[in-house]
Design a protein around this motif. Structure first.
Motif, PDB file in Angstrom:
ATOM      1  N   VAL A 173     -33.956  -3.724  10.597  1.00 35.64           N
ATOM      2  CA  VAL A 173     -32.769  -4.684  10.732  1.00 35.64           C
ATOM      3  C   VAL A 173     -31.641  -4.048  11.677  1.00 35.64           C
ATOM      4  N   GLN A 174     -31.484  -2.959  11.607  1.00 32.95           N
ATOM      5  CA  GLN A 174     -30.406  -2.212  12.244  1.00 32.95           C
ATOM      6  C   GLN A 174     -30.957  -2.547  13.948  1.00 32.95           C
ATOM      7  N   LYS A 175     -32.191  -2.067  14.052  1.00 32.05           N
ATOM      8  CA  LYS A 175     -32.539  -2.124  15.457  1.00 32.05           C
ATOM      9  C   LYS A 175     -32.540  -3.653  16.135  1.00 32.05           C
ATOM     10  N   LEU A 176     -32.814  -4.730  15.182  1.00 33.17           N
ATOM     11  CA  LEU A 176     -32.713  -5.981  15.564  1.00 33.17           C
ATOM     12  C   LEU A 176     -31.333  -6.441  15.729  1.00 33.17           C
ATOM     13  N   ILE A 177     -30.590  -5.973  14.845  1.00 33.74           N
ATOM     14  CA  ILE A 177     -29.065  -6.435  15.171  1.00 33.74           C
ATOM     15  C   ILE A 177     -28.628  -5.672  16.541  1.00 33.74           C
ATOM     16  N   TYR A 178     -28.772  -4.327  17.002  1.00 37.31           N
ATOM     17  CA  TYR A 178     -28.618  -3.656  18.237  1.00 37.31           C
ATOM     18  C   TYR A 178     -29.141  -4.572  19.444  1.00 37.31           C
ATOM     19  N   LEU A 179     -30.588  -5.092  19.053  1.00 38.01           N
ATOM     20  CA  LEU A 179     -31.055  -5.783  20.189  1.00 38.01           C
ATOM     21  C   LEU A 179     -30.297  -7.219  20.600  1.00 38.01           C
ATOM     22  N   ILE A 180     -29.971  -7.860  19.460  1.00 42.29           N
ATOM     23  CA  ILE A 180     -29.033  -9.315  19.542  1.00 42.29           C
ATOM     24  C   ILE A 180     -27.900  -8.835  20.048  1.00 42.29           C
ATOM     25  N   LEU A 181     -27.085  -7.653  19.778  1.00 42.18           N
ATOM     26  CA  LEU A 181     -25.962  -7.325  20.304  1.00 42.18           C
ATOM     27  C   LEU A 181     -26.087  -6.947  22.123  1.00 42.18           C
TER      28      LEU A 181
END
Length: 288
Positions: A173-181
């Protein structure tokens, strides 16, 4: 860290979660996402209500963030003299965040919620600038919190029975959040560059139009000036020709009137002869 927080929250419940989140806002070196996940885990273990935990998490997050923002707003640049805040906001980091604010504006407040380690310095600088109203700050931060807090709490709630799998999902989820950011940053950058390009294009078009208008006006002025000069030249020529025509006419009239004047003017001898003849004509005829 996760095991310690779960044990601590198990003993003290909502108050512990709330207090840790506020301290996270002050720069406590405990990941905020792990704190929320731990609150979700104790909810999954039936030690707390997940919905109540979300509310407590939102309150702790917003109060902690507001404390940093208001501290910067109240103390201003003097806050850098305080050792505790100087550790959070070094001069170099302060300059970097200022440049980020100039580039991204208020969107940086939204993104900061998902940036561990940069969250507190960004909120401090936002308050120190005194250009951002508190309601604007709480709106941006609250909107981001409404996304992040439920994700972490419910993630811990649904995977409370398998902590190893939970941590894998946390990293995913952290990686996904960084990707979205990253995507958000790219979109914002594209929109910014597009607006800047259109602004420059509009300015160039207006300058070009102004130059064309000035050229047309100059050409019209030149044509009008030339026409005026031609008209003046023609008028002068006409006046000259008229004057030239009038002079011979006057000369002819003068010559015509001269004989009559000469005829009406008699010489002195003629006058004397007439006068001597008149008495003779007036004498009565002699009688024979």
């Amino acid at each position: 860290m996760l095991d310690f927080l779960i044990a601590f929250f198990t003993d003290y419940g909502y108050i512990a979660v709330f207090g840790i989140l506020i301290l996270c806002g002050f720069g406590l070196p405990i990941p905020e996402d792990i704190t929320l996940v731990s609150g979700g885990v104790i909810s999954g273990l039936d030690l707390a209500n997940p919905h109540t935990m979300c509310i407590v998490g939102l309150a702790g997050v917003l109060i902690g963030d507001s404390t940093m923002f208001l501290a910067g707003r109240i103390f201003g640049y003097r806050i850098q003299r305080i050792r505790t805040f100087r550790r959070i906001l070094s001069p170099r980091r302060f300059s970097q965040i200022q440049r980020k604010f100039k580039k991204y504006g208020l969107s940086l407040l939204f993104v900061a919620r998902f940036l561990p380690g940069l969250r507190s310095p960004i909120y401090l600088v936002a308050g120190m600038s005194r250009r951002i109203p508190y309601h604007t700050f709480i709106l941006m931060d609250g909107f981001a919190a409404l996304i992040s807090v439920p994700i972490w709490v419910y993630l811990g709630y649904f995977f409370a029975d398998n902590l190893d799998l939970l941590m894998e999902y946390v990293h995913d989820v952290q990686k996904l959040i960084y990707l979205i950011l990253a995507l958000i940053v790219i979109v914002v950058l594209v929109v910014y560059l597009k607006k800047r390009f259109h602004h420059k294009l509009k300015a160039f078009t207006e300058d070009h139009h102004a130059a064309d208008t000035e050229t047309t006006t100059t050409a019209l002025s030149t044509n009008v000036s030339n026409s005026t000069e031609k008209a003046l030249t023609c008028s002068t020529t006409s006046s000259t020709n008229s004057a030239a025509t009038k002079v011979p006419t006057e000369t002819t009239a003068s010559n015509t009137a001269s004989p009559a004047s000469h005829a009406s003017i008699a010489s002195p001898d003629t006058v004397a002869a007439k006068e001597s003849a008149e008495p003779d004509s007036k004498k009565p005829a002699s009688k024979e």
